[in-house]
Scaffold this motif. Structure first.
Motif, short mmCIF file in Angstrom:
data_model
loop_
_atom_site.label_atom_id
_atom_site.label_comp_id
_atom_site.label_asym_id
_atom_site.label_seq_id
_atom_site.Cartn_x
_atom_site.Cartn_y
_atom_site.Cartn_z
N TYR A 85 101.67 29.04 -9.82
CA TYR A 85 102.01 30.47 -8.42
C TYR A 85 103.63 29.74 -8.63
N VAL A 86 102.41 27.69 -8.24
CA VAL A 86 103.32 26.74 -7.22
C VAL A 86 104.29 26.63 -7.76
N ALA A 87 104.21 26.15 -9.21
CA ALA A 87 105.67 25.61 -9.97
C ALA A 87 106.53 26.33 -10.02
N THR A 88 106.56 27.93 -10.32
CA THR A 88 107.28 28.76 -10.52
C THR A 88 107.99 28.93 -9.23
N THR A 89 107.28 29.33 -7.65
CA THR A 89 107.85 28.55 -6.99
C THR A 89 109.04 28.12 -6.55
N ALA A 123 91.23 31.20 3.07
CA ALA A 123 90.50 29.65 2.52
C ALA A 123 89.35 29.63 3.54
N GLY A 124 89.42 28.99 4.56
CA GLY A 124 88.33 27.77 4.89
C GLY A 124 88.37 27.37 5.35
N ARG A 161 100.00 20.88 -1.85
CA ARG A 161 99.27 19.97 -2.90
C ARG A 161 98.05 19.70 -1.73
N ASP A 162 97.71 19.77 -0.34
CA ASP A 162 96.88 18.91 0.46
C ASP A 162 95.92 20.19 0.72
N GLU A 163 97.26 21.76 1.83
CA GLU A 163 96.25 22.09 1.14
C GLU A 163 96.64 23.88 1.53
N VAL A 164 97.29 24.36 0.56
CA VAL A 164 97.25 25.97 0.07
C VAL A 164 96.76 25.31 -1.31
N LEU A 165 96.35 24.44 -2.36
CA LEU A 165 95.50 24.29 -3.35
C LEU A 165 94.03 24.48 -3.67
N ALA A 183 89.25 26.66 -3.35
CA ALA A 183 87.57 27.28 -3.18
C ALA A 183 87.14 28.63 -3.16
N ARG A 184 88.56 29.20 -3.74
CA ARG A 184 88.84 30.96 -3.69
C ARG A 184 88.43 31.59 -5.19
N GLY A 185 88.22 29.83 -6.44
CA GLY A 185 88.47 30.28 -7.54
C GLY A 185 89.57 30.73 -8.24
N MET A 186 91.20 30.09 -7.92
CA MET A 186 91.80 30.68 -8.42
C MET A 186 92.82 29.45 -8.38
N GLU A 187 92.29 28.34 -8.88
CA GLU A 187 93.53 26.68 -8.30
C GLU A 187 94.29 26.69 -10.17
N ASP A 188 93.53 27.57 -10.60
CA ASP A 188 94.54 27.73 -12.32
C ASP A 188 95.77 28.28 -12.13
#
Length: 371
Positions: free
Chosen positions: A314-318, A353-354, A295-299, A304-309
């Motif tokens: 993918y986090v939910a599937t994972t 990600a930066g 939630r706080d570091e990966v998403l 920031a790279r335009g891939m939030e959705d």
């Protein structure tokens, strides 16, 4: 379809992934070439596995998990593999098959499979005895194929290496230059051999003996389109794409990153030797730690790279895959080559990600301190 698929690597992953796809495509009526599996390590422990690949009854792959919320289990006798060979024992035969009969090469040689022994190419390209590394062996085999006619070839690497095809090609090309390979051979490498860029995704939790595996239902083999690329079959789990990077980033920096985070917790906390992913996540405190990292570091990094959705989905599937009640995915297996995995999965995410990620940064720092 004539020819063969030469598969370098005896891993249970390939048995439950590529070999299974090829079997299912053949069962669906496609003309799919047979697979000859090549053991590159020379490990005596896997002699029984090699022998089992020659059984016409095939080897079992068991798929267990949740599909659309419902429990499912399916057992398949995979018959796409015709036999197994060893580079330590059957090198001359492997050279002959590669030179005359192979149309495709598949590989999965582990996390350090592209490592090259210093100076090995200086012994020359002639294939009387195999070089030490997989790229060295592949170079020798490609050179033998070129000498004997050199028709086009597609290489489909399945190692979890960023841009695995271009990376493998660059290593082979550098070895060829070090060995003072003829210019005509270098042109053959550049023009007639396609090193595909691919991504594989399936959790394979345990081996079956002497051959076979238990895996989850979810599977993906994403392959980037390229001039001259051909594939041995079509399959619902095989995706051709113009850009592999989104698939790569999601898998590497969510699923694989999560595995390495759990391995780090498992090592640091001295948790039970045979603990599984499902068992460690059943502990609320551990589950909360992984949730917080996502939630706080990966998403935020994916956002920031335009891939939030895509990342949220993918986090939910994972997390559903991690909690699969039918797979005993041991963290001890995940923890192998931990330092290298942290570098590729976590440190590479931080660079890409930066965005601030203090917990992930601390994992990377600890690994560097103990290196």
């Amino acid at each position: 379809m004539t020819g063969l698929i030469l598969q370098f690597g005896t891993s249970r992953f390939l048995q439950a992934h590529v070999d299974l796809f090829l079997h299912e495509a053949r069962e669906a009526g496609q003309d799919v070439p047979s697979v000859v599996i090549v053991q590159t390590s020379g490990s005596a422990e896997r002699a029984g596995r090699l022998a089992a690949f020659s059984d016409p009854a095939g080897f079992p792959v068991v798929l267990r998990g949740l599909e659309n919320g419902l429990a499912t289990e399916r057992r398949v006798a995979v018959k796409s593999v015709s036999r197994g060979l060893s580079t330590a024992r059957d090198w001359a035969e492997i050279v002959d098959l590669f030179a005359h009969e192979a149309d495709f090469v598949v590989s999965n040689t582990g996390d350090s499979g592209y490592a090259v022994t210093p100076g090995e190419a200086s012994t020359g390209l002639f294939a009387d005895t195999p070089l030490v590394s997989f790229p060295g062996k592949l170079l020798q085999l490609l050179h033998a194929r070129w000498q004997r006619g050199g028709r086009p070839l597609t290489v489909l690497p399945c190692e979890l290496v960023n841009r695995n095809g271009p990376a493998l090609r660059a290593i082979v090309r550098d070895l060829a230059a070090t060995a003072s390979a003829p210019q005509d051979f270098l042109r053959y490498l550049d023009q007639e051999v396609v090193f595909a860029n691919t991504l594989v995704d399936r959790i394979v939790s345990e081996p079956l003996q002497p051959a076979g595996a238990v895996a989850e239902p979810y599977a993906l083999w994403a392959i980037e389109r390229a001039p001259g690329l051909s594939l041995p079959c079509t399959h619902p789990s095989i995706v051709l794409t113009d850009d592999l990077e989104p698939y790569e980033r999601l898998k590497l920096h969510i699923l694989n990153l999560g595995h390495s985070v759990l391995a780090d917790i498992w090592q640091r906390d001295g948790r039970p030797e045979h603990e599984t992913v499902r068992a460690i996540l059943a502990e609320p405190a551990v589950n909360a730690r992984l949730d917080a990292i996502y939630r706080d570091e990966v998403l935020p990094g994916f956002s920031a790279r335009g891939m939030e959705d895509a990342a949220r989905a993918y986090v939910a599937t994972t997390m559903d895959r991690f909690r699969n009640p039918y797979l005993d995915h041991r963290i001890a297996d995940i923890a192998g080559n931990h330092a290298l995995k942290v570098e590729r999965r976590i440190a590479a995410f931080l660079d890409w990600a930066g965005t601030p990620a203090p917990v992930l940064s601390s994992i990377v720092s600890r690994q560097k301190a103990t290196a």
